[in-house]
Design a protein around this motif. Structure first.
Motif, PDB file in Angstrom:
ATOM      1  N   VAL A  17      34.589  49.656  14.809  1.00  0.00           N
ATOM      2  CA  VAL A  17      35.590  50.101  13.847  1.00  0.00           C
ATOM      3  C   VAL A  17      34.942  50.290  12.493  1.00  0.00           C
ATOM      4  CG1 VAL A  17      37.786  49.558  12.740  1.00  0.00           C
ATOM      5  CG2 VAL A  17      37.381  48.872  15.108  1.00  0.00           C
ATOM      6  N   VAL A  22      37.372  54.649  15.081  1.00  0.00           N
ATOM      7  CA  VAL A  22      36.598  53.890  16.054  1.00  0.00           C
ATOM      8  C   VAL A  22      35.461  54.779  16.531  1.00  0.00           C
ATOM      9  CG1 VAL A  22      36.590  52.747  18.296  1.00  0.00           C
ATOM     10  CG2 VAL A  22      38.611  52.575  16.820  1.00  0.00           C
ATOM     11  N   VAL A  43      41.838  54.965  14.475  1.00  0.00           N
ATOM     12  CA  VAL A  43      42.356  53.618  14.723  1.00  0.00           C
ATOM     13  C   VAL A  43      43.857  53.672  14.989  1.00  0.00           C
ATOM     14  CG1 VAL A  43      42.812  51.381  13.633  1.00  0.00           C
ATOM     15  CG2 VAL A  43      40.545  52.423  13.441  1.00  0.00           C
TER      16      VAL A  43
END
Length: 267
Positions: A17, A22, A43
């Motif tokens: 992350v 991501v 995300v």
């Protein structure tokens, strides 16, 4: 670093992350130094899986004095401050990810409760280790929601369904590797309302004491997880959204839904 596992187009990936994205990785950070693949997923839209698929799922009970006092006041036998760190087990089938539904069984009566817990993710093998070696063996930290069906817990001979039914152990959303977990605060909210808050580190025995004691008798492996107990419970029901947040790590959120009625087979 924050590492996670996500599902993208029916394929499972490890990810890192970074900000609001991501970054998909070539492999697991528990077994090497994976590189970014070049793929990313937001995300906000990611389908998070439990951040590790543990080989063994360990769990601590009655590790906060406030929880022990509450249990004693409720008349539960064995509610005493432990003299040594003793661990229990949970079932991997109960694990589910961030944003996935907690399913309340249709035939469940009585209290259905959530508890917010710190979770240690082991990164190195441990056998007959001291506390310092145990500290070095922890890869990182994630968040767990210990969902319990209290009537089953107190009425069944074991915890087989009270603690281990499918979806009863949400975990995630990621593993944070750069945090002092014992200096944080745990909060549990239901539909945005604060239901429990406590100092995460105010434990009877800390994670390193538990891991060291465990390693006297069994080998702890990379990828194993240790849930550290809670100080406070809250009731949940279908239609609720429950959030467990630990400062420095993140927030784990799950809706609660009612399961379909069970049709029992006839002999």
């Amino acid at each position: 670093m924050r590492y996670c596992r996500v599902e993208v187009e029916y394929r499972r990936w490890w990810g890192r992350v970074e900000g609001e994205e991501v970054l998909l990785l070539t492999g697991s950070p528990l077994t090497g130094a994976p590189e970014p693949t070049g793929g990313t997923v937001p995300v906000a839209a990611a389908r998070f899986l439990p951040p590790v698929a543990p080989g063994v799922f360990y769990a601590v009970g009655l590790n906060y004095r406030g929880h022990i006092e509450h249990a004693r006041a409720m008349g539960h036998p064995g509610a005493a401050v432990p003299e040594r760190p003793e661990v229990g087990y949970r079932a991997n089938n109960a694990l589910t990810g961030h944003r996935d539904a907690i399913v309340r069984p249709a035939d469940l009566q009585g209290r259905f409760e959530a508890e917010g817990e710190l979770v240690a993710v082991v990164g190195k093998p441990l056998r007959r280790a001291g506390a310092d070696e145990a500290r070095e063996a922890v890869f990182g930290w994630t968040i767990g929601n210990d969902v319990s069906a209290r009537e089953w817990q107190h009425g069944d001979r074991t915890l087989w369904r009270a603690k281990n039914s499918d979806t009863f152990k949400p975990m995630g959303p990621w593993i944070e590797t750069e945090v002092d977990p014992l200096a944080q605060t745990t909060e549990v909210r239901v539909n945005g309302e604060l239901k429990a808050a406590f100092d995460t580190g105010a434990m009877v025995f800390d994670p390193y004491e538990y891991l060291a004691e465990m390693s006297r008798y069994l080998t702890v492996h990379p990828g194993d997880v240790l849930w550290m107990g809670a100080d406070g419970t809250c009731e949940i029901t279908a239609g609720d959204t429950v959030e467990v947040a630990i400062s420095g790590i993140g927030a784990l959120e799950n809706p609660v839904v009612e399961d379909e009625p069970i049709e029992r087979s006839r002999r």
